[in-house]
Scaffold this motif. Structure first.
Motif, PDB file in Angstrom:
ATOM      1  N   ARG A 242       1.633   7.333  -6.428  1.00 57.04           N
ATOM      2  CA  ARG A 242       0.614   8.347  -6.713  1.00 57.04           C
ATOM      3  C   ARG A 242       1.090   9.734  -6.317  1.00 57.04           C
ATOM      4  O   ARG A 242       0.872  10.712  -7.043  1.00 57.04           O
ATOM      5  CB  ARG A 242      -0.676   8.007  -5.963  1.00 57.04           C
ATOM      6  CG  ARG A 242      -1.843   8.941  -6.271  1.00 57.04           C
ATOM      7  CD  ARG A 242      -2.987   8.745  -5.300  1.00 57.04           C
ATOM      8  NE  ARG A 242      -2.590   9.060  -3.944  1.00 57.04           N
ATOM      9  CZ  ARG A 242      -2.541  10.308  -3.469  1.00 57.04           C
ATOM     10  NH1 ARG A 242      -2.843  11.336  -4.246  1.00 57.04           N
ATOM     11  NH2 ARG A 242      -2.176  10.525  -2.228  1.00 57.04           N
ATOM     12  N   ALA A 243       1.770   9.828  -5.152  1.00 59.92           N
ATOM     13  CA  ALA A 243       2.269  11.121  -4.689  1.00 59.92           C
ATOM     14  C   ALA A 243       3.309  11.692  -5.648  1.00 59.92           C
ATOM     15  O   ALA A 243       3.337  12.904  -5.909  1.00 59.92           O
ATOM     16  CB  ALA A 243       2.861  10.971  -3.289  1.00 59.92           C
TER      17      ALA A 243
ATOM     18  N   GLU B  18      -2.788   7.091   6.565  1.00 61.51           N
ATOM     19  CA  GLU B  18      -2.963   5.698   6.972  1.00 61.51           C
ATOM     20  C   GLU B  18      -4.083   5.649   8.011  1.00 61.51           C
ATOM     21  O   GLU B  18      -3.913   6.089   9.151  1.00 61.51           O
ATOM     22  CB  GLU B  18      -1.669   5.137   7.552  1.00 61.51           C
ATOM     23  CG  GLU B  18      -1.786   3.695   8.019  1.00 61.51           C
ATOM     24  CD  GLU B  18      -0.499   3.152   8.613  1.00 61.51           C
ATOM     25  OE1 GLU B  18      -0.514   1.996   9.088  1.00 61.51           O
ATOM     26  OE2 GLU B  18       0.522   3.885   8.615  1.00 61.51           O
TER      27      GLU B  18
ATOM     28  N   VAL C 150       0.209  11.257   2.821  1.00 57.89           N
ATOM     29  CA  VAL C 150      -0.392   9.943   2.632  1.00 57.89           C
ATOM     30  C   VAL C 150      -1.041   9.544   3.957  1.00 57.89           C
ATOM     31  O   VAL C 150      -0.350   9.433   4.977  1.00 57.89           O
ATOM     32  CB  VAL C 150       0.664   8.902   2.213  1.00 57.89           C
ATOM     33  CG1 VAL C 150       0.047   7.512   2.157  1.00 57.89           C
ATOM     34  CG2 VAL C 150       1.261   9.272   0.868  1.00 57.89           C
TER      35      VAL C 150
ATOM     36  N   HIS D  14      -8.297  11.918  -0.528  1.00 57.01           N
ATOM     37  CA  HIS D  14      -7.232  12.498  -1.341  1.00 57.01           C
ATOM     38  C   HIS D  14      -7.485  13.995  -1.525  1.00 57.01           C
ATOM     39  O   HIS D  14      -8.636  14.432  -1.670  1.00 57.01           O
ATOM     40  CB  HIS D  14      -7.164  11.821  -2.702  1.00 57.01           C
ATOM     41  CG  HIS D  14      -6.659  10.415  -2.642  1.00 57.01           C
ATOM     42  ND1 HIS D  14      -5.464  10.080  -2.040  1.00 57.01           N
ATOM     43  CD2 HIS D  14      -7.177   9.244  -3.101  1.00 57.01           C
ATOM     44  CE1 HIS D  14      -5.267   8.781  -2.137  1.00 57.01           C
ATOM     45  NE2 HIS D  14      -6.299   8.239  -2.758  1.00 57.01           N
TER      46      HIS D  14
ATOM     47  N   ARG E 209       0.835  -1.207   0.000  1.00 60.28           N
ATOM     48  CA  ARG E 209       0.000   0.000   0.000  1.00 60.28           C
ATOM     49  C   ARG E 209       0.869   1.257   0.000  1.00 60.28           C
ATOM     50  O   ARG E 209       0.549   2.238  -0.674  1.00 60.28           O
ATOM     51  CB  ARG E 209      -0.911  -0.030   1.229  1.00 60.28           C
ATOM     52  CG  ARG E 209      -1.741   1.235   1.431  1.00 60.28           C
ATOM     53  CD  ARG E 209      -2.875   1.336   0.431  1.00 60.28           C
ATOM     54  NE  ARG E 209      -3.622   2.573   0.630  1.00 60.28           N
ATOM     55  CZ  ARG E 209      -4.543   2.758   1.568  1.00 60.28           C
ATOM     56  NH1 ARG E 209      -4.834   1.764   2.407  1.00 60.28           N
ATOM     57  NH2 ARG E 209      -5.185   3.912   1.664  1.00 60.28           N
ATOM     58  N   TRP E 210       1.966   1.232   0.745  1.00 58.91           N
ATOM     59  CA  TRP E 210       2.848   2.403   0.790  1.00 58.91           C
ATOM     60  C   TRP E 210       3.465   2.662  -0.581  1.00 58.91           C
ATOM     61  O   TRP E 210       3.548   3.813  -1.026  1.00 58.91           O
ATOM     62  CB  TRP E 210       3.945   2.207   1.833  1.00 58.91           C
ATOM     63  CG  TRP E 210       5.056   3.216   1.708  1.00 58.91           C
ATOM     64  CD1 TRP E 210       6.336   2.996   1.317  1.00 58.91           C
ATOM     65  CD2 TRP E 210       4.955   4.621   1.965  1.00 58.91           C
ATOM     66  NE1 TRP E 210       7.047   4.169   1.309  1.00 58.91           N
ATOM     67  CE2 TRP E 210       6.219   5.185   1.703  1.00 58.91           C
ATOM     68  CE3 TRP E 210       3.921   5.458   2.383  1.00 58.91           C
ATOM     69  CZ2 TRP E 210       6.480   6.536   1.850  1.00 58.91           C
ATOM     70  CZ3 TRP E 210       4.179   6.810   2.523  1.00 58.91           C
ATOM     71  CH2 TRP E 210       5.440   7.334   2.262  1.00 58.91           C
TER      72      TRP E 210
ATOM     73  N   GLU F 106       0.820   4.287  -2.759  1.00 63.79           N
ATOM     74  CA  GLU F 106       0.570   5.682  -2.377  1.00 63.79           C
ATOM     75  C   GLU F 106       1.764   6.557  -2.742  1.00 63.79           C
ATOM     76  O   GLU F 106       1.601   7.714  -3.147  1.00 63.79           O
ATOM     77  CB  GLU F 106       0.291   5.760  -0.875  1.00 63.79           C
ATOM     78  CG  GLU F 106      -1.010   5.114  -0.442  1.00 63.79           C
ATOM     79  CD  GLU F 106      -2.221   5.917  -0.874  1.00 63.79           C
ATOM     80  OE1 GLU F 106      -2.061   7.066  -1.338  1.00 63.79           O
ATOM     81  OE2 GLU F 106      -3.340   5.393  -0.757  1.00 63.79           O
ATOM     82  N   ARG F 107       2.951   6.027  -2.596  1.00 65.61           N
ATOM     83  CA  ARG F 107       4.152   6.798  -2.942  1.00 65.61           C
ATOM     84  C   ARG F 107       4.197   7.087  -4.448  1.00 65.61           C
ATOM     85  O   ARG F 107       4.529   8.204  -4.862  1.00 65.61           O
ATOM     86  CB  ARG F 107       5.397   6.027  -2.513  1.00 65.61           C
ATOM     87  CG  ARG F 107       6.704   6.711  -2.867  1.00 65.61           C
ATOM     88  CD  ARG F 107       7.895   5.934  -2.339  1.00 65.61           C
ATOM     89  NE  ARG F 107       9.130   6.533  -2.798  1.00 65.61           N
ATOM     90  CZ  ARG F 107       9.711   6.262  -3.976  1.00 65.61           C
ATOM     91  NH1 ARG F 107       9.150   5.360  -4.770  1.00 65.61           N
ATOM     92  NH2 ARG F 107      10.821   6.876  -4.337  1.00 65.61           N
TER      93      ARG F 107
END
Length: 464
Positions: free
Chosen positions: A33-34, A56, A54, A101, A26-27, A30-31
């Protein structure tokens, strides 16, 4: 004597040390996407930068992480939010709303300041088309036009109003010190929530409820005070959380009967790491026979006017981490002569040195709380010196490697005992047995004896 000190369950120690501990994939998602949609934190960041966060989500709130530009996961949240313990279903849904988001915004024009939500622009286009369609089918202009104007305004401003309403049920903190402290409490509380989720035991469910209230109270303190001014209240709450986590671990392991109780209550980890320049000594477990012999051994007491230079000062302080991946440091031992260092506030340091070295045994470790006890429970400290400034200066010397010291990460009950006077007691509540457990002078002596063993191993190789 039996060593009654306990440590938190190992599972709690790793929780929330990194983002998405139980779901590393998941990280990474998300990373990625960031990196595509937002500003990551790197060496070019300034105070005005707003790096992408991000979120959690947890059962008790959320942790908001920044995304470092070097690709490594952060070890400390940028923000921690705690949901009210009495949250309704709607309030829990508001938690998901706050951790959504971030909205994408469109710049109006290079010469026009401000921006517009992408959703508001989309609603404006849709309302325009709908309004024109309605008017072409006979809807009066004075009816269609207000709807065309109000729809994009609501899309732009309504989310902000909903954010403010949702935040009424959440306490969030930011800043390195506050987040670091709440991060430790959150890890302990998560272990309570996980234990309660997999069991129907009332004790575990009640522990999770108390943990949520404790986390909520701690967040409230950190919102209004810094960690230094709120230290006493924060330590009390952290102590309670550690006790709850320890009791939950004992329940899950089905605590042995009285015949094996002594073995079950022995510490599971050493006191803590050491400062740079000192080699770690092997861990020693304090045995029953050795402590009894130490307590029975006659020690001639020097007179009150006799000075003993070979004495050590032990003091607790706000926890810190000397480096990435290291264990928490919350207690330090220094030689008495360190109080005479020119970078320690004087003459306060010299006066405390005089009190510390008068009428002591060679090699004796004197907790700061013992000096407080000797000074009429602290009432006479103003006549001696500002102990808070002195210990702050001592800790700065240790962290800047200007002096040698023994740095320790004491378990919570052990730390509480050395923060109390020699005749005081620390009481804990055992939810499983529905009774209070008292730790007093005997257990305090055991803690000091164990610290003395560590110190003796180091001094045998290198004088402090």
């Amino acid at each position: 004597m039996t060593d009654t000190l306990r440590t938190p369950p190992p599972a709690a120690a790793g929780q929330h040390r990194l983002p998405f501990t139980l779901d590393p994939g998941r990280w990474e998602a998300e990373r990625s996407r960031a990196l595509r949609t937002g500003h990551v934190r790197d060496h070019t960041c300034t105070a005005e930068c707003e790096p992408v966060l991000v979120y959690e989500r947890t059962r008790w709130g959320w942790l908001a992480w920044t995304v470092p530009g070097d690709g490594t996961p952060p070890d400390q949240p940028h923000q921690i939010g705690v949901l009210t313990p009495t949250a309704s279903r709607m309030q829990r849904l508001s938690l998901r709303w706050l951790t959504r988001h971030p909205a994408q915004r469109l710049a109006l024009a290079p010469t026009i300041p401000g921006s517009l939500r992408l959703s508001a622009a989309a609603v404006a286009l849709i309302s325009l088309l709908a309004g024109l369609f309605a008017m072409s089918h006979g809807v009066p202009v004075d009816v269609a036009l207000p709807g065309m104007v109000l729809a994009p305004l609501l899309a732009e401003h309504l989310p902000g109003r909903l954010d403010a309403r949702a935040r009424e049920h959440v306490r969030s903190v930011e800043g390195d010190g506050a987040c670091r402290y709440l991060q430790r409490l959150a890890a302990l509380h998560t272990s309570l929530v996980q234990a309660a989720a997999g069991s129907d035991r009332y004790e575990l469910r009640r522990s999770a409820e108390i943990g949520q209230h404790t986390l909520w109270d701690a967040a409230g303190l950190l919102q209004t005070q810094d960690t230094r001014s709120a230290a006493a209240d924060l330590i009390a709450r952290e102590r309670l959380m550690v006790q709850l986590a320890d009791q939950a671990a004992q329940i899950l392991k089905r605590t042995p009967g009285p015949a094996n109780a002594d073995q079950a209550r022995k510490p599971e980890q050493p006191l803590g790491p050491y400062p740079p320049g000192l080699r770690p000594a092997p861990h020693h477990t304090l045995g029953t026979l050795s402590l009894k012999e130490a307590l029975r051994m006659p020690q001639p007491q020097p007179g009150p006017d006799v000075r003993t230079a070979d004495v050590y000062l032990l003091f607790a302080h706000e926890p810190y981490y000397p480096g990435p991946g290291t264990q928490e440091i919350n207690t330090t031992v220094v030689t008495a002569d360190t109080l005479l260092h020119p970078q320690v506030q004087q003459p306060d340091g010299a006066r405390i040195h005089d009190l510390l070295t008068r009428g002591r045994q060679p090699g004796e470790i004197i907790p700061l709380a013992t000096l407080t006890h000797e000074l009429n429970g602290g009432a006479d400290w103003p006549t001696v010196g500002d102990w808070e400034s002195v210990t702050t200066d001592l800790l700065r010397l240790v962290r800047e490697e200007e002096c040698n010291a023994l740095s320790l990460g004491l378990p919570e009950i052990a730390r509480a005992l050395i923060c109390t006077g020699p005749h005081s007691h620390v009481r804990t509540y055992d939810a499983a047995a529905d009774q209070f457990i008292a730790y007093g002078p005997t257990e305090r002596a055991a803690v000091l004896a164990e610290v003395d063993k560590f110190l003796a191993c180091i001094v045998a190789e290198q004088d402090l």
